[in-house]
Design a protein around this motif. Structure first.
Motif, PDB file in Angstrom:
ATOM      1  N   ALA A  73       0.869  -1.207   0.042  1.00 20.02           N
ATOM      2  CA  ALA A  73       0.139   0.124  -0.219  1.00 20.02           C
ATOM      3  C   ALA A  73       0.795   1.115   0.020  1.00 20.02           C
ATOM      4  CB  ALA A  73      -1.025  -0.067   1.262  1.00 20.02           C
ATOM      5  N   ASP A  74       2.386   1.112   0.493  1.00 23.55           N
ATOM      6  CA  ASP A  74       3.128   2.236   0.359  1.00 23.55           C
ATOM      7  C   ASP A  74       4.584   1.787   0.099  1.00 23.55           C
ATOM      8  OD1 ASP A  74       4.740   4.169   0.554  1.00 23.55           O
ATOM      9  OD2 ASP A  74       3.837   5.240   2.343  1.00 23.55           O
ATOM     10  N   TYR A  75       5.068   1.859  -0.944  1.00 23.23           N
ATOM     11  CA  TYR A  75       6.278   1.295  -1.451  1.00 23.23           C
ATOM     12  C   TYR A  75       7.398   2.007  -0.707  1.00 23.23           C
ATOM     13  CZ  TYR A  75       4.394  -1.397  -5.097  1.00 23.23           C
ATOM     14  OH  TYR A  75       3.446  -2.604  -5.988  1.00 23.23           O
ATOM     15  N   CYS A  76       7.089   3.237   0.005  1.00 23.53           N
ATOM     16  CA  CYS A  76       8.446   3.726   0.377  1.00 23.53           C
ATOM     17  C   CYS A  76       8.296   3.903   1.949  1.00 23.53           C
ATOM     18  CB  CYS A  76       8.752   5.050  -0.386  1.00 23.53           C
ATOM     19  SG  CYS A  76       9.213   4.834  -2.009  1.00 23.53           S
ATOM     20  N   ASP A  77       7.761   2.998   2.730  1.00 22.95           N
ATOM     21  CA  ASP A  77       7.511   3.173   4.190  1.00 22.95           C
ATOM     22  C   ASP A  77       7.582   2.017   4.574  1.00 22.95           C
ATOM     23  OD1 ASP A  77       7.995   4.687   6.685  1.00 22.95           O
ATOM     24  OD2 ASP A  77       6.059   5.475   6.340  1.00 22.95           O
ATOM     25  N   ILE A 192      11.307   4.401  -6.554  1.00 26.20           N
ATOM     26  CA  ILE A 192      11.322   3.574  -5.546  1.00 26.20           C
ATOM     27  C   ILE A 192      12.783   2.735  -5.416  1.00 26.20           C
ATOM     28  CG2 ILE A 192      10.162   1.320  -4.879  1.00 26.20           C
ATOM     29  CD1 ILE A 192       7.612   2.442  -6.146  1.00 26.20           C
ATOM     30  N   LEU A 193      13.287   2.401  -6.455  1.00 24.77           N
ATOM     31  CA  LEU A 193      14.489   1.754  -6.397  1.00 24.77           C
ATOM     32  C   LEU A 193      15.664   2.644  -5.671  1.00 24.77           C
ATOM     33  CD1 LEU A 193      13.204  -0.512  -8.320  1.00 24.77           C
ATOM     34  CD2 LEU A 193      15.511  -0.587  -9.172  1.00 24.77           C
ATOM     35  N   ARG A 194      15.581   4.016  -6.219  1.00 25.85           N
ATOM     36  CA  ARG A 194      16.379   4.826  -5.669  1.00 25.85           C
ATOM     37  C   ARG A 194      16.250   5.059  -4.361  1.00 25.85           C
ATOM     38  NH1 ARG A 194      15.520   7.758 -10.936  1.00 25.85           N
ATOM     39  NH2 ARG A 194      17.081   7.144 -12.282  1.00 25.85           N
ATOM     40  N   PHE A 195      14.907   5.225  -3.754  1.00 24.88           N
ATOM     41  CA  PHE A 195      14.727   5.713  -2.421  1.00 24.88           C
ATOM     42  C   PHE A 195      15.566   4.508  -1.671  1.00 24.88           C
ATOM     43  CE2 PHE A 195      12.071   4.812   1.242  1.00 24.88           C
ATOM     44  CZ  PHE A 195      12.006   6.076   1.684  1.00 24.88           C
ATOM     45  N   TRP A 196      15.172   3.303  -1.915  1.00 24.28           N
ATOM     46  CA  TRP A 196      15.816   2.236  -0.751  1.00 24.28           C
ATOM     47  C   TRP A 196      17.356   2.067  -1.205  1.00 24.28           C
ATOM     48  CZ3 TRP A 196      12.903   1.167   2.835  1.00 24.28           C
ATOM     49  CH2 TRP A 196      11.410   1.034   2.912  1.00 24.28           C
ATOM     50  N   LEU A 197      17.787   2.110  -2.263  1.00 22.85           N
ATOM     51  CA  LEU A 197      19.179   2.208  -2.473  1.00 22.85           C
ATOM     52  C   LEU A 197      19.937   3.382  -1.667  1.00 22.85           C
ATOM     53  CD1 LEU A 197      19.355   1.159  -6.225  1.00 22.85           C
ATOM     54  CD2 LEU A 197      20.029  -0.247  -4.377  1.00 22.85           C
ATOM     55  N   ASP A 198      19.308   4.608  -1.678  1.00 25.55           N
ATOM     56  CA  ASP A 198      19.810   6.030  -1.089  1.00 25.55           C
ATOM     57  C   ASP A 198      20.096   5.314   0.398  1.00 25.55           C
ATOM     58  OD1 ASP A 198      20.104   7.577  -3.108  1.00 25.55           O
ATOM     59  OD2 ASP A 198      18.308   8.581  -2.727  1.00 25.55           O
ATOM     60  N   SER A 259      19.947   0.732 -10.963  1.00 25.69           N
ATOM     61  CA  SER A 259      20.720   0.339  -9.776  1.00 25.69           C
ATOM     62  C   SER A 259      22.214   0.338  -9.772  1.00 25.69           C
ATOM     63  CB  SER A 259      20.195  -1.237  -9.459  1.00 25.69           C
ATOM     64  OG  SER A 259      20.919  -1.952  -8.520  1.00 25.69           O
ATOM     65  N   ASP A 260      22.709  -0.180 -11.035  1.00 24.72           N
ATOM     66  CA  ASP A 260      24.121   0.037 -11.163  1.00 24.72           C
ATOM     67  C   ASP A 260      24.871   1.293 -10.721  1.00 24.72           C
ATOM     68  OD1 ASP A 260      24.441  -2.711 -11.682  1.00 24.72           O
ATOM     69  OD2 ASP A 260      24.925  -2.505 -13.567  1.00 24.72           O
ATOM     70  N   PRO A 261      24.631   2.331 -10.958  1.00 19.13           N
ATOM     71  CA  PRO A 261      24.951   3.783 -11.049  1.00 19.13           C
ATOM     72  C   PRO A 261      25.169   4.119  -9.484  1.00 19.13           C
ATOM     73  CG  PRO A 261      23.601   3.990 -12.635  1.00 19.13           C
ATOM     74  CD  PRO A 261      23.313   2.442 -12.235  1.00 19.13           C
ATOM     75  N   TYR A 262      23.688   3.625  -9.042  1.00 20.66           N
ATOM     76  CA  TYR A 262      23.652   3.967  -7.571  1.00 20.66           C
ATOM     77  C   TYR A 262      24.372   2.843  -6.711  1.00 20.66           C
ATOM     78  CZ  TYR A 262      20.141   7.642  -6.745  1.00 20.66           C
ATOM     79  OH  TYR A 262      19.756   8.792  -6.739  1.00 20.66           O
ATOM     80  N   ALA A 263      24.451   1.856  -6.760  1.00 19.18           N
ATOM     81  CA  ALA A 263      25.038   0.847  -6.132  1.00 19.18           C
ATOM     82  C   ALA A 263      25.707  -0.085  -6.893  1.00 19.18           C
ATOM     83  CB  ALA A 263      23.798   0.010  -5.182  1.00 19.18           C
ATOM     84  N   PRO A 264      27.107  -0.008  -7.290  1.00 16.19           N
ATOM     85  CA  PRO A 264      27.844  -0.659  -7.993  1.00 16.19           C
ATOM     86  C   PRO A 264      27.913  -2.276  -7.474  1.00 16.19           C
ATOM     87  CG  PRO A 264      28.730   1.341  -7.691  1.00 16.19           C
ATOM     88  CD  PRO A 264      27.528   1.244  -6.980  1.00 16.19           C
TER      89      PRO A 264
END
Ligand code: GLC
Length: 530
Positions: A73-77, A192-198, A259-264
Motif C-alpha cells: 500500500a506504500d512502497y516507500c515506508d 522506488i529503487l533509488r529511495f531504498w538504494l539511497d 541500480s548499477d550507478p547507484y549501487a555498483p
C-alpha cells in the motif's frame, strides 16, 4: 568496469551465501507476537556466527497484509508492526559492521488495492492513475476479457462495478496487476529503487520477476493437455500470455540501469518461475545487463534423487553458460521447508541436501531455520493466516527451548504457532560440533576458504547409480550418496575437507572414495596452507 572491480566487492554476491528472513517470524523485540526489524538487529550475532554475507528481508513495506506484505500500500515506508525507517537504517548499519548486506523484497507486479494509485484508478475511467493498472471491457456476455486464471484460483479478472471494466489480478483480487506498458509506472519504480538504494540496501529480491509485463493484446492462454506438468494442469492452461513475456526483460534491464550507478555492488535477484530452462537462462541477459541472480525452482522442487538433481544442474549449467549465476535454494515462504518437504524429517538426508546446496556453482540462499534443520510446523485450519495455506513454512524461529522459543516473550502468543522448539533450536545446536547448525556454518566457512568451491565451474563426474558427484574447478570434488546403499567412487584423491559425517574430516582419499548411505563429502586436492 575494470577486471579488478569485477571481482572482490563488486561481485560479493557470487562468493557469498544469502539468508532469507521472513521478518514476521524471526525475532519479536516488542512482545507483540510479531517479528520486527529491531528483532533482526538483535540477532545479527547469530548470522555473523553462521557466516552469511547478506540477508533478504521478506516485504517490509506498508501493507494491509492480505498476502502478508506482498500487497503493498506504500512502497516507500515500513509496515508499522515491523518497525520504521529508522529501525531499517539501524539494521543496515549494524549488519554492515558485521559484513552483512541487506536486500529487501520489491513487489513490482502488483500493488494492494488500497494503494492510493489504485484507489484513484478505480474512481473513474479518466482517473489520473487509471492506466497504471490493467483494465479491459467485459466480453459481450459480461464475462471476463480473457481466460487467464489467478495463481490463487479463479479468474484473474475482477469486475469493477462502478466503472464497468475488469481489472487484472494474477494473485488475489486485492492485488491488482500494475500496467508495465505505462511509462509512468516505470518511472515511479525507478524512484522506488533509488529511495531504498539511497538508504543503503544492497539490492532487491524481485517478486514475480517473470510476470511483470502482460501481453498487450490480452490474448487467451492455451489450454493444458493431459500430458502437461502438474502445475500446468492445476491451472488448466499454459501461462503464455500473462507470464514470462519477453517484454519483462526490458523492465528488468531498466532496474539494472537504475541500480548499477547507484549501487555498483548492488544485487538484483529475481523470483523466476520459468516454464523451461531456456527461458530461465534469459533472465541473466548478457550477464551484465539484467538479473545478477535468478532463482532456480526446478532444483528447489526436485526430490532428493541423484539423477534428477544432476539432470537439473547440468541443464542449468548448459543453458546459462559462464554468464549466468543461479540462486539455489531448498526452502522459502512459498514452498515450505526442505527438511520436511524433501527430506521427510530424516537427519542424514537433511545433511546431504544441505551439503550439496552449499557446494553448487551459484549463490546458495538459506531460509531462516534451514541452518538448524527446522521442519514445517503443523498449523491447524483455524490458526491459518495465509489465503493459500502456506503457514506451515512460515512459523517463528526456534532460538531456544524455552516458552516463546526465544522468538517472543513466554506469555505472548506468536502470530503463528511455534513448532517443537525443544527438538531443534539455535542455542541447543550452537555448541554441538555434530549439529546441523555447526555443519551449516562450517560449509559456509569452507566456501569462503576454497576459491574453487566458491567461484569455479561445475562439471559432473561419472558416478554409480544413486550417487551424484561433481568437480568444482581443478581442485574440489563433491560427492553425495543419495541412496540407502553404500557406494564407492574411483579416481578421487585429496583430503575430505567436510563431510556430513564429521568424523571423516581430514581423511586422505588415495583414489577410491567410499560413501555410506546418504553421506556426502567435499574433497580438496588443493594444498592447504597450514
Ligand atoms: C510471490 C511471493 C508470494 C506471493 C506472490 C504474490 O510468489 O513469493 O509469497 O504470494 O508473489 O505476490
Amino acid at each position: 568496469m575494470g577486471d579488478a572491480e569485477q571481482t572482490g566487492a563488486a561481485r560479493w554476491w557470487r562468493g557469498g551465501v544469502l539468508y532469507q528472513i521472513y521478518v514476521r517470524s524471526f525475532a519479536d523485540s516488542n512482545a507483540d507476537g510479531v517479528g520486527d526489524l529491531p528483532g533482526i538487529t538483535s540477532r545479527l550475532d547469530h548470522l555473523q556466527w553462521l557466516g552469511v554475507d547478506g540477508i533478504w528481508l521478506s516485504p517490509i513495506t506498508v501493507s494491509p497484509d492480505d498476502d502478508w506484505g506482498y500487497d503493498v500500500a506504500d512502497y516507500c515506508d515500513v509496515q508499522p508492526v515491523l518497525g520504521d525507517l529508522h529501525d531499517l537504517d539501524e539494521l543496515i548499519t549494524q549488519a554492515r559492521a558485521r559484513g552483512i548486506r541487506v536486500l529487501i523484497d520489491l513487489v513490482p507486479n502488483h500493488s494492494s488495492d488500497r494503494h492510493h494509485w489504485f484507489v484513484d484508478a478505480r474512481t473513474s475511467r479518466r482517473a489520473r492513475h487509471r492506466e497504471w493498472y490493467v483494465w479491459a471491457d467485459p466480453r459481450e456476455d459480461g464475462s471476463p476479457p480473457n481466460n487467464w486464471v489467478s495463481i490463487f484460483g479463479g479468474p484473474a479478472w475482477e469486475l469493477d462495478t462502478k466503472t464497468g471494466q475488469y481489472y487484472l489480478h494474477n494473485f488475489l483480487s486485492s492485488q491488482p496487476d500494475l500496467n508495465w506498458w505505462n511509462e509512468e509506472v516505470r518511472g515511479a519504480f525507478d524512484e522506488i529503487l533509488r529511495f531504498w538504494l539511497d538508504r543503503g540496501v544492497a539490492g532487491f529480491r524481485i517478486d514475480v520477476a517473470h510476470g511483470i509485463v502482460k501481453d498487450a493484446e490480452l490474448r487467451d492462454n492455451p489450454p493444458a493437455g493431459p500430458d502437461d506438468p502438474e502445475a500446468v494442469r492445476r491451472l488448466g492452461q499454459h501461462q503464455v500470455y500473462n507470464m514470462n513475456r519477453v517484454e519483462a526483460h526490458d523492465v528488468l534491464c531498466r532496474f539494472r540501469r537504475v541500480s548499477d550507478p547507484y549501487a555498483p555492488n548492488g544485487v538484483l535477484m529475481g523470483e523466476t518461475w520459468a516454464p523451461d530452462i531456456t527461458r530461465f537462462a534469459a533472465y541473466f541477459g548478457t550477464g551484465e545487463d539484467e538479473l545478477h541472480l535468478a532463482f532456480n525452482f526446478p532444483y528447489a522442487l526436485a526430490p532428493l534423487d541423484a539423477g534428477e538433481l544432476r539432470g537439473i544442474v547440468e541443464a542449468t549449467e548448459a543453458a546459462i553458460g559462464a554468464i549466468g549465476w543461479p540462486a539455489w535454494t531448498l526452502s522459502n515462504h512459498d514452498i515450505g521447508r526442505f527438511p520436511s518437504r524433501v527430506c521427510k524429517g530424516d537427519e542424514k538426508k537433511t545433511r546431504a541436501a544441505l551439503l550439496a546446496l552449499l557446494a553448487l556453482r551459484g549463490t546458495p540462499v538459506l531460509y531462516f531455520g534451514d541452518e538448524i534443520g527446522m521442519p514445517d510446523t503443523a498449523v491447524g485450519v483455524e490458526q491459518r493466516r495465509d489465503p493459500a495455506g502456506r503457514d506451515g513454512g512460515r512459523t517463528p524461529m526456534h532460538w531456544n527451548a524455552e516458552a516463546g522459543a526465544g522468538f517472543t516473550e513466554p506469555d505472548v502468543e506468536p502470530w503463528l504457532p511455534l513448532g517443537d522448539a525443544s527438538a531443534r533450536n539455535v542455542e541447543g545446536q550452537r555448541h554441538d560440533a555434530r549439529s546441523l547448525m555447526s555443519l551449516s556454518r562450517d560449509l559456509i566457512a569452507l566456501r569462503r576458504e576454497l576459491p574453487d568451491l566458491r567461484e569455479a565451474s561445475y562439471a559432473s563426474l561419472p558416478s554409480p547409480s544413486g550417487v551424484w558427484a561433481w568437480r568444482r574447478g581443478e581442485s574440489v570434488t563433491v560427492a553425495v550418496n543419495l541412496s540407502e546403499q553404500t557406494a564407492a567412487l574411483e579416481g578421487i584423491a585429496g583430503e575430505i575437507r567436510m563431510g556430513t559425517e564429521r568424523a571423516r574430516n581430514g581423511e586422505r582419499v588415495g583414489d577410491r572414495l567410499s560413501l555410506g548411505p546418504w553421506e556426502g563429502v567435499i574433497v580438496s586436492s588443493a594444498r592447504t596452507t597450514s
